[in-house]
Scaffold this active site. Structure first.
Site, PDB file in Angstrom:
ATOM      1  N   HIS A   1      -0.295  -4.048   5.731  1.00 32.72           N
ATOM      2  CA  HIS A   1      -0.679  -2.682   5.113  1.00 32.72           C
ATOM      3  C   HIS A   1      -1.636  -3.140   3.753  1.00 32.72           C
ATOM      4  O   HIS A   1      -2.960  -2.625   3.566  1.00 32.72           O
ATOM      5  CB  HIS A   1       0.312  -1.688   4.540  1.00 32.72           C
ATOM      6  CG  HIS A   1      -0.060  -0.499   4.178  1.00 32.72           C
ATOM      7  ND1 HIS A   1      -0.584   0.495   4.666  1.00 32.72           N
ATOM      8  CD2 HIS A   1      -0.178  -0.222   2.672  1.00 32.72           C
ATOM      9  CE1 HIS A   1      -0.952   1.481   4.145  1.00 32.72           C
ATOM     10  NE2 HIS A   1      -0.551   0.980   2.908  1.00 32.72           N
TER      11      HIS A   1
ATOM     12  N   HIS B   1      -1.870   8.786   6.682  1.00 30.49           N
ATOM     13  CA  HIS B   1      -0.632   9.246   6.379  1.00 30.49           C
ATOM     14  C   HIS B   1       0.317   9.228   7.701  1.00 30.49           C
ATOM     15  O   HIS B   1       1.211  10.001   7.750  1.00 30.49           O
ATOM     16  CB  HIS B   1      -0.562  10.634   5.754  1.00 30.49           C
ATOM     17  CG  HIS B   1      -1.124  10.535   4.345  1.00 30.49           C
ATOM     18  ND1 HIS B   1      -0.429   9.897   3.417  1.00 30.49           N
ATOM     19  CD2 HIS B   1      -2.312  10.820   3.789  1.00 30.49           C
ATOM     20  CE1 HIS B   1      -1.247  10.014   2.247  1.00 30.49           C
ATOM     21  NE2 HIS B   1      -2.320  10.538   2.489  1.00 30.49           N
TER      22      HIS B   1
END
Lengths: 235, 890
Positions: free
Chosen positions: B42, B88
């Site tokens: 990430h 998200h």
């Protein structure tokens, strides 16, 4: 003759403050100040705007906490003196919670937040807020709310109607009161009411969002203009 | 606590050795934790970075490309636009609408960190099929709102909590059950740790988070029974408040209710209905009731109905939604944010100036989301259900305060750098700002405001508590910033100092607990798994699509397409977002791109997100090109010139060769189209691991595009305008049904080759649209995409509230002409006197145009060799506008 001074009240969570300020200053050409919710003295202003938003996050009932803010004391005092107070959307909810306007605003019948253009019929143009409109005129204005269903018990509703305190009603484009034109289930199609004295006005639609042609409607502009002109006539 | 191994922290042996070598010693636990988050996929882009280098990032108007909190372009007049997109997906797997609506904190802070004010949000959503009940539920984001506050609450009453930093809205019974698992007959209580409850402070008259210390459960011996004229009965303790109307809405204790009072009763998922009290009587009956003890105050609030809109005062102006089975387990929620600022006020995430202060502002730090960045870097599997965060509602109210406070603080001139504190919290924000400036930083963790006692340095450094930002404040001017934070009621905590040595040094209780070169943290290793072309590609694309049977009933097919959730109007969705606040939105959602005016100028910006995962699944290279090309057409269709791209690349696990193949091909396609069309990619985000054991999402690169129009009076909209206007097709239609919505909806097939892309044609068609807008040739313009010409025509008619008639100028079978998804096409309308000038322009640019019909009437009429479609606009509109609502209510 000088300019009319508007106070734009800002609570934590208010989000239409800049929009109201912009319309008063740039479109209407009058004076405006932001007034933080901790201030109490609103006496320098001729008109007070309680803009829309989510005051204090609206985690409780909408408007239920904002009404306890120090600034609301000032609003109450100026309203008693006869100054013009307008509450838009969340501002209307705050005025109702504070008891400056009668009735209540409940969750929309479809339980959804709704942001869209609706049509409104002008019911009474004999007020400081609507004197530049024609009676029966149909306006196009956006709404953006989750709790806008106007409610009042039958006796109160009757007296509101009798005193012509209902200024705006949801209608279809032809001005007819059809069920499908009522976006939130308000009693008697009520979109905006004024207090008995006629100087405190609350409405769910956003006149500041339709005060310029580029935003696809200018129908809201005359509310601000009415207020300014009326104030000028008093000064 | 047992010291976790590097493996447990998600690092490989190779990575561990690399750290050891660079440091010249064994890293300690805190250091290891810091590496584990910053070297996660990430944060570290370990698998993607080498491909992303293909993207064009430069143009004369680009002020800031990738590598900062957001990309920035110059739009003239001293103004600039910042933009960024983020996913998200993982947190939203439980509640995508909340995720989409309010989990936007991070992306808004990225824009804020550039010193620009967020002015628009765009949502790009991907769900499973709308016929699945779970998808329906997720999509609808059902939130029932019951508003009470008080003391002893019945089991179903909901409260708003932050449990370990995750915002949750759960019933008070569930809260009690979590902390008091065994139910006894006598009153019970349990202490709670790291639980905050939304409360009301009577002294400051403000809403606040307070620590919830204990939860109680007891049986109440007696109740009141309230009977209403509508025939309902409610049981409650005498001191239980009920919403009643007494000169306005008031809470009245049940014990004080009188006959004739108007009360409001909430029924399940229904709105509160007023009803009169008929009778109130005592009842001697035992029931469970609950209470919570709150620090300093006992007045806490129960849920008042979080709607699916946002309350941070930033309009959600555009976006798109696709429904496809592949997203069933793993819905995609991508959010793009756009900010407006003045070039001279731009901020950067750089810790410049030795001796300057690193100040943490915003919320306090708790144990929430520790190693969340690492969580986003694994596949969702059965055991990850338990790992999944609770439904994160975020705290949009605090976020709004943070926006205003930070913008006001920037205006003081005391700030030299701003950084969002997102994934990996303090670790990433301090190391990134230091690394960018080539500086170091010394942190004192004792200065970090904590929500809980006894947090270790490891936990403080890795916490992902929301609504926090890092400001680099000029030494000696900290008083100015402090004053602003105090006004907005936010924490101001100077936690560190910029140092010259490039080392991030962390102190806790006087001891150095970590000492790492900031640059080393920022340089995660890169991996290059071998791309493997998946077997499905050739199998599916070889499906023959050039000889499909013509439908018997064109009208039926047409209406079925219009009712497909991928094509039907998304009104049901965008009506639930405020898309007007800030008075900038000039073209509302529903057409191609949305257009925002820039106040004080004639200019406007067009914004749009796009990305057809089905195309990319079948041909990632071509699909990647189409994602860029279609977004560009959407922008051009408003008359705006495409300027820049931000993207969010949603894929499966990068450890798998097939996914890497999809990724590398899609990125190659996007890079090719972006370079050719001269639209630089200035920021973005990669979201891997979007798969479950059952399914992997379609590879879905989402393109967020920005365009500029010099004069908004030249803007174009989708809807037809005038009776008698001509309808023309810009571009050329080929019989391309592969990967189309028509093939999926009518034949049930996701197969065939997606339409061909010719970037020169795209360039020319866009140019024609933009030039034509400037010359005021058009009455309307609309990009032709999913569903083809027929759907584009219906949309222009419905939005313009005026009919149209069409004659197909072709020998191609009508279904191919009507439903082909050929690229580089627009549907325009114009008054007949402009036709000559348009033809001139088209010839000059070498773009084919064909007049195919006329605007007018109240019907939609299409004929080929015979009449194919003849429907009233009213009927079409009903199907198109309400299809999604109907699908949900079914």
């Amino acid at each position: 003759m000088g300019k009319v001074k508007f106070a734009v009240v800002v609570f934590p969570g208010t989000n239409c403050d800049m929009d109201c300020y912009y319309v008063v200053k740039e479109v209407l050409g009058e004076e405006a100040d932001y007034v933080w919710h901790r201030e109490e003295d609103l006496s320098p202003y001729h008109c007070i705007i309680l803009p829309g938003g989510f005051s204090y996050g609206d985690y409780l009932r909408t408007g239920a906490i904002a009404k306890l803010s120090p600034v609301m004391e000032g609003v109450r005092r100026e309203a008693e003196k006869g100054k013009l107070v307008i509450g838009i959307c969340n501002g209307f909810q705050i005025l109702v919670e504070a008891g400056l306007l009668p009735g209540a605003l409940l969750k929309n019948t479809n339980l959804r937040f709704l942001c869209k253009f609706v049509h409104l019929r002008v019911e009474n143009n004999q007020t400081p807020f609507t004197h530049l409109y024609k009676e029966g005129e149909v306006l196009r204005m956006p709404i953006a709310h989750y709790e806008g269903r106007y409610f009042a018990p039958p006796p109160l509703l009757q007296s509101l109607e009798k005193n012509k305190q209902v200024l705006l009603r949801y209608s279809d484009p032809e001005g007819k009161l059809k069920e499908e034109a009522n976006p939130n289930g308000s009693l008697n199609f009520i979109a905006g009411i004024v207090n008995e004295k006629g100087n405190v006005f609350g409405l769910m639609p956003h006149p500041e969002r339709c005060s310029e042609e580029v935003l696809s409607s200018e129908d809201g502009f005359r509310i601000f203009k009415s207020m300014a002109d009326w104030m000028k006539a008093q000064l | 606590m047992k010291r976790p191994t590097y493996k447990e922290l998600g690092l490989t042996r190779y990575e561990y050795e690399r750290i050891k070598r660079a440091l010249g010693r064994e890293p300690n636990l805190v250091e290891l934790g810091m590496f584990s988050v910053l070297w996660s996929e990430h944060c570290g882009y370990k698998h993607s970075r080498r491909f992303l280098k293909l993207f064009p990032t430069q143009a004369p108007w680009v002020i800031q490309g990738p590598g900062e909190n957001a990309g920035v372009v110059d739009i003239g007049d001293g103004l600039c636009i910042a933009m960024k997109m983020e996913s998200h997906n993982h947190p939203s797997a439980v509640e995508p609408f909340q995720g989409a609506a309010t989990g936007i904190g991070g992306i808004v802070r990225d824009i804020l960190a550039m010193g620009t004010r967020p002015i628009a949000l765009l949502d790009s959503l991907r769900f499973g099929s709308l016929s699945s009940p779970r998808v329906k539920y997720l999509f609808q984001g059902v939130v029932s709102g019951i508003s009470f506050y008080g003391n002893c609450l019945p089991a179903e009453e909901k409260v708003v909590l932050k449990i370990k930093g995750n915002m949750e809205c759960i019933s008070i019974e569930e809260l009690a059950n979590r902390f008091i698992p065994i139910k006894e007959d006598f009153p019970q209580a349990a202490e709670m740790e790291d639980v905050q409850i939304l409360s009301f402070d009577m002294k400051t008259r403000s809403i606040c988070w307070r620590r919830a210390l204990k939860v109680f459960r007891r049986k109440a011996p007696s109740f009141m029974e309230v009977t209403t004229t509508s025939g309902r009965k409610i049981l409650a303790t005498p001191e239980h408040p009920l919403l009643a109307f007494r000169e306005g809405l008031r809470f009245v204790n049940v014990g004080e209710l009188e006959q004739g009072d108007t009360v409001f009763l909430f029924q399940d998922l229904s709105y509160p209905r007023p009803t009169r009290v008929l009778r109130v009587r005592d009842i001697k009956e035992e029931r469970w009731v609950f209470d919570v003890e709150v620090e300093d105050t006992h007045l806490f609030l129960t849920q008042a109905g979080f709607a699916v809109h946002n309350c941070i005062g930033v309009p959600t102006v555009a976006g798109e939604i696709y429904f496809e089975e592949s997203y069933e387990d793993n819905p995609l929620v991508n959010v793009m944010c756009v900010g407006l600022g003045r070039i001279e006020e731009l901020q950067r995430g750089r810790a410049e100036g030795v001796g300057n202060l690193a100040v943490l502002v915003g919320s306090s730090t708790g144990r929430d989301g520790i190693a969340g960045a690492a969580f986003a870097s694994v596949e969702l599997g059965p055991e990850s259900e338990t790992k999944r965060p609770q439904v994160q509602i975020g705290d949009p109210f605090s976020e709004k305060l943070l926006i205003e406070a930070v913008l006001e603080a920037i205006k003081t001139g005391a700030i030299v750098g701003v950084q969002d504190m997102g994934a990996a919290g303090i670790t990433s924000s301090t190391s990134e700002t230091a690394a960018r400036a080539g500086r170091g930083m010394e942190l004192d963790l004792d200065k970090v405001p904590l929500r809980e006692k006894g947090m270790t340095p490891f936990e403080i450094m890795l916490s992902e508590s929301q609504e926090r930002m890092l400001l680099i404040v000029r030494k000696g001017e900290e008083g100015k910033v402090k004053k602003v934070m105090e006004k907005w009621g936010l924490n101001y905590a100077p936690i560190g100092v910029v140092t010259p040595d490039g080392v991030l040094r962390v102190k806790h209780r006087g001891e150095v607990v970590a000492e790492v070169p900031a640059k080393l943290l920022a340089e995660a290793p890169r991996y290059r798994p071998k791309p493997v072309k998946p077997a499905y590609v050739d199998e599916l694309t070889s499906f023959p699509t050039d000889n499909l049977p013509e439908p018997e009933d064109y009208q039926g097919v047409f209406l079925q397409l219009l009712a497909s959730p991928n094509i039907a109007s998304k009104e049901w969705v965008y009506e639930q977002y405020d898309h007007m606040v800030l008075l900038n939105t000039v073209i509302y959602p529903g057409g191609d791109a949305s257009l925002l005016r820039i106040k004080g100028t004639r200019k406007g910006i067009a914004v749009k997100t796009d990305g057809n995962g089905r195309y990319v699944y079948l041909n990632p290279y071509r699909g990647g090109m189409i994602a860029v090309a279609e977004a560009a057409r959407n922008i051009s269709a408003t008359g705006a010139q495409p300027l820049a791209i931000t993207d969010c690349l949603n894929f499966g696990s990068p450890e798998k060769g097939e996914v890497i193949w999809q990724f590398s091909e899609a990125v190659r396609g996007m890079a090719k189209a972006a370079s050719y069309l001269n639209i630089p990619i200035i920021s973005g985000n990669v979201s891997f691991y979007n798969e479950s054991p059952q399914r992997r999402v379609f590879p879905t690169p989402v393109v967020g595009m920005l365009g500029l129009i010099e004069d908004i009076d030249n803007r174009l909209t989708t809807g037809f305008k005038k009776e008698g206007d001509l309808i023309a097709l810009v571009g050329e239609t080929f019989p391309e049904i592969g990967a189309s919505e028509y093939l999926k909806e009518i034949f049930g097939k996701v197969a065939g080759e997606p339409p061909l892309v010719d970037l020169e044609r795209e360039w020319r068609a866009n140019k024609l649209c933009i030039e034509g807008a400037r010359m005021k040739l058009f009455s309307s313009a609309h990009d032709i995409s999913e569903g083809g010409l027929a759907v584009a025509l219906a949309e222009s008619s419905i939005l313009g509230k005026i009919g149209a008639s069409l004659r197909l100028p072709t020998s191609m079978p009508p279904s191919y002409y009507l439903f082909s998804e050929s690229q580089a096409r627009f549907l325009v309308s114009l008054s007949p006197e402009n036709l000559h000038r348009l033809e001139g322009l088209a010839e000059e640019l070498g773009v084919p145009i064909t007049v195919i019909g006329e605007v007018g009437g109240k019907r939609l009429y299409i004929e080929g060799e015979r009449e194919l479609i003849n429907l009233s606009l009213k009927d079409i509109e009903k199907i198109f506008r309400f299809a999604i609502q109907r699908a949900i209510e079914e």
